[in-house]
Motif scaffolding. Sequence first.
Motif, PDB file in Angstrom:
ATOM      1  N   VAL A  41       0.844  -1.186   0.000  1.00 18.57           N
ATOM      2  CA  VAL A  41       0.000   0.000   0.000  1.00 18.57           C
ATOM      3  C   VAL A  41       0.883   1.242   0.000  1.00 18.57           C
ATOM      4  O   VAL A  41       2.106   1.156   0.209  1.00 18.57           O
ATOM      5  CB  VAL A  41      -0.934   0.033   1.241  1.00 18.57           C
ATOM      6  CG1 VAL A  41      -1.904  -1.150   1.213  1.00 18.57           C
ATOM      7  CG2 VAL A  41      -0.127   0.053   2.538  1.00 18.57           C
ATOM      8  N   ASP A  67      -5.513  -2.495   7.761  1.00 18.40           N
ATOM      9  CA  ASP A  67      -6.279  -1.536   8.551  1.00 18.40           C
ATOM     10  C   ASP A  67      -6.095  -1.760  10.053  1.00 18.40           C
ATOM     11  O   ASP A  67      -5.916  -0.810  10.821  1.00 18.40           O
ATOM     12  CB  ASP A  67      -7.765  -1.629   8.184  1.00 18.40           C
ATOM     13  CG  ASP A  67      -8.032  -1.147   6.760  1.00 18.40           C
ATOM     14  OD1 ASP A  67      -7.465  -0.108   6.376  1.00 18.40           O
ATOM     15  OD2 ASP A  67      -8.786  -1.811   6.042  1.00 18.40           O
ATOM     16  N   ASN A  82      -6.437   8.484   6.886  1.00 23.39           N
ATOM     17  CA  ASN A  82      -7.645   8.566   6.074  1.00 23.39           C
ATOM     18  C   ASN A  82      -7.415   7.745   4.813  1.00 23.39           C
ATOM     19  O   ASN A  82      -6.362   7.848   4.177  1.00 23.39           O
ATOM     20  CB  ASN A  82      -7.951  10.012   5.686  1.00 23.39           C
ATOM     21  CG  ASN A  82      -8.577  10.790   6.831  1.00 23.39           C
ATOM     22  OD1 ASN A  82      -8.864  10.241   7.894  1.00 23.39           O
ATOM     23  ND2 ASN A  82      -8.774  12.082   6.627  1.00 23.39           N
ATOM     24  N   LYS A  83      -8.362   6.927   4.468  1.00 18.15           N
ATOM     25  CA  LYS A  83      -8.240   6.103   3.269  1.00 18.15           C
ATOM     26  C   LYS A  83      -8.748   6.901   2.075  1.00 18.15           C
ATOM     27  O   LYS A  83      -9.937   7.166   1.948  1.00 18.15           O
ATOM     28  CB  LYS A  83      -9.034   4.807   3.433  1.00 18.15           C
ATOM     29  CG  LYS A  83      -8.758   3.776   2.347  1.00 18.15           C
ATOM     30  CD  LYS A  83      -9.426   2.439   2.682  1.00 18.15           C
ATOM     31  CE  LYS A  83      -9.063   1.372   1.667  1.00 18.15           C
ATOM     32  NZ  LYS A  83      -9.667   0.062   2.014  1.00 18.15           N
ATOM     33  N   GLU A  84      -7.820   7.315   1.193  1.00 19.94           N
ATOM     34  CA  GLU A  84      -8.190   8.135   0.057  1.00 19.94           C
ATOM     35  C   GLU A  84      -8.804   7.304  -1.065  1.00 19.94           C
ATOM     36  O   GLU A  84      -9.723   7.752  -1.744  1.00 19.94           O
ATOM     37  CB  GLU A  84      -6.978   8.909  -0.447  1.00 19.94           C
ATOM     38  CG  GLU A  84      -6.441   9.903   0.587  1.00 19.94           C
ATOM     39  CD  GLU A  84      -5.356  10.798   0.023  1.00 19.94           C
ATOM     40  OE1 GLU A  84      -4.679  10.387  -0.946  1.00 19.94           O
ATOM     41  OE2 GLU A  84      -5.193  11.923   0.537  1.00 19.94           O
ATOM     42  N   LYS A  85      -8.270   6.124  -1.264  1.00 20.25           N
ATOM     43  CA  LYS A  85      -8.823   5.163  -2.223  1.00 20.25           C
ATOM     44  C   LYS A  85      -8.192   3.816  -1.918  1.00 20.25           C
ATOM     45  O   LYS A  85      -7.363   3.700  -0.995  1.00 20.25           O
ATOM     46  CB  LYS A  85      -8.542   5.584  -3.667  1.00 20.25           C
ATOM     47  CG  LYS A  85      -7.081   5.753  -4.014  1.00 20.25           C
ATOM     48  CD  LYS A  85      -6.915   6.244  -5.451  1.00 20.25           C
ATOM     49  CE  LYS A  85      -5.447   6.427  -5.808  1.00 20.25           C
ATOM     50  NZ  LYS A  85      -5.267   6.908  -7.201  1.00 20.25           N
ATOM     51  N   SER A  86      -8.558   2.801  -2.653  1.00 20.46           N
ATOM     52  CA  SER A  86      -8.026   1.470  -2.373  1.00 20.46           C
ATOM     53  C   SER A  86      -6.506   1.458  -2.435  1.00 20.46           C
ATOM     54  O   SER A  86      -5.910   1.851  -3.443  1.00 20.46           O
ATOM     55  CB  SER A  86      -8.590   0.469  -3.385  1.00 20.46           C
ATOM     56  OG  SER A  86      -8.093  -0.827  -3.130  1.00 20.46           O
ATOM     57  N   TYR A  89      -3.368   5.595   1.592  1.00 19.39           N
ATOM     58  CA  TYR A  89      -3.726   6.171   2.885  1.00 19.39           C
ATOM     59  C   TYR A  89      -2.955   7.476   3.106  1.00 19.39           C
ATOM     60  O   TYR A  89      -1.861   7.654   2.573  1.00 19.39           O
ATOM     61  CB  TYR A  89      -3.387   5.200   4.023  1.00 19.39           C
ATOM     62  CG  TYR A  89      -4.125   3.884   3.972  1.00 19.39           C
ATOM     63  CD1 TYR A  89      -5.259   3.675   4.745  1.00 19.39           C
ATOM     64  CD2 TYR A  89      -3.694   2.850   3.137  1.00 19.39           C
ATOM     65  CE1 TYR A  89      -5.945   2.465   4.713  1.00 19.39           C
ATOM     66  CE2 TYR A  89      -4.373   1.634   3.089  1.00 19.39           C
ATOM     67  CZ  TYR A  89      -5.492   1.453   3.881  1.00 19.39           C
ATOM     68  OH  TYR A  89      -6.164   0.268   3.839  1.00 19.39           O
TER      69      TYR A  89
END
Length: 461
Positions: A41, A67, A82-86, A89
């Motif tokens: 990620v 997570d 904050n999860k911006e997209k898959s 972060y």
Amino acid sequence: MLFITYLSFPGNGSAQTQNTDNPYKKPLVEVLKEIQTRFKVQIKYSEPQVKDKWVNYAEWRFRSNVDETLSNVLTPLDMKVNKEKSGVYKLKEYEYYRWEVQDGWAYLDSLAAKYHDKASWEKRKAGIKPELYQALMLSPLPAKPNSKPIITAKRIFDGYSVENIALEILPGVWINGSLYKPLNVKGKIPVVLSPDGHWEKQRYRPDCQIRCATIARMGAMAFSYDLFAWGESMLQFKYEDHRRSLAQTVQTLGGIRILDYFSSLKETDTSRIGISGGSGAGSHSILMTAMDDRIKLSAPVVAMSSYFYGGCPCESGMPIHQCGGGTDNVELAAMAAPRPQLLVSDGSDWTAHTPQHDFPYLQKMYGYYGVQNKVENVHLPEEKHDFGINKRIALYDFLIKNFKLNGAAVKDKTGKYDESKVTIEKENAMYVFGDKGEKLPKNAVMGFENLVKLFPLNATK
């Protein structure tokens, strides 16, 4: 004799050791890199965010999914992502004032379980109200200065006038604003307190001037005033001081002093005093209405939420949300009942879910008084966080309905609101103390450290 060899690991800095004596400590930046590699990620962060931060028992915090691992690593540091997209972060400091939507709803439900009718709610409200004053260090209220308001020359426009007013709320501390007033006032008329939020230029902005002038053209006074350490308040205090907890106390006291002043005017109809602010000033509007029964109508705009407590210390810096064993802004908004209240919400901020849960709660609370129709919600799902034309129209409609204002005075032949007759003034025209603050009284308190001295008894509590 027993010899122990301490092993140091590369990159751990200062020869930190990986054992229980130095609780398996690793620099946060290394841990984040390991998380990115292991879970494939991306985590966005800045150097200041991770500098000099360490994670105890770092490797022990890893779990089978990213997570849970991030939560285990960051929670003890008061940080989150904050999860911006898959797979992407962004690292953030822990936001005490922001909850997950479902958590906010669940908490509001737990509050609602404390009462079931008007009598039990009135008992709950009677317990919260004095605690709000105590939490804000306003119990007892500081002595009111004996000075008269400082009022500038009146400017005359199409159907309204404007004059700037400064009120001394503490010795040497002023709250400044501009009073928009209908021409040819006859008898007693309403007043609408109009604080503005954290938008650039605050009360000097065109949309703020348009709103207040239009209210005046409909037949009410509108007083547009500065938040603490904004606008002319910055002659005495720095912008950074607005983000100190005492800002909330000073702003609330300012609102109380403004109510004192307008309640004393012969032209004010004290049965028709309202307040409407947007964003941070919407939070201020909710709090003022909960604390002061002289406010007969409230209209917080893009503000109220069960899962957002306000991102500025001027909204949540003092422990008001600990009152009554714990409360939130929606319950505080319920303290307005049975007085008319309008909630304006939009689809792009923390009010996006207002119609789903928070508004039905308020309808139930107003139902205790048999006036469920006195709380309204205008939701604008395609709009953003501002006080734009449709939000102003919602406010105008609500004021016409509840304060019996003259809507025809501000509408064209087709029945649409016409704001074109409002004159947009230059910023310096709205100053009380001169273009460069040269008219600031000599006894003015300068600097936050001197403001704190005005709360000597409370500051030690």
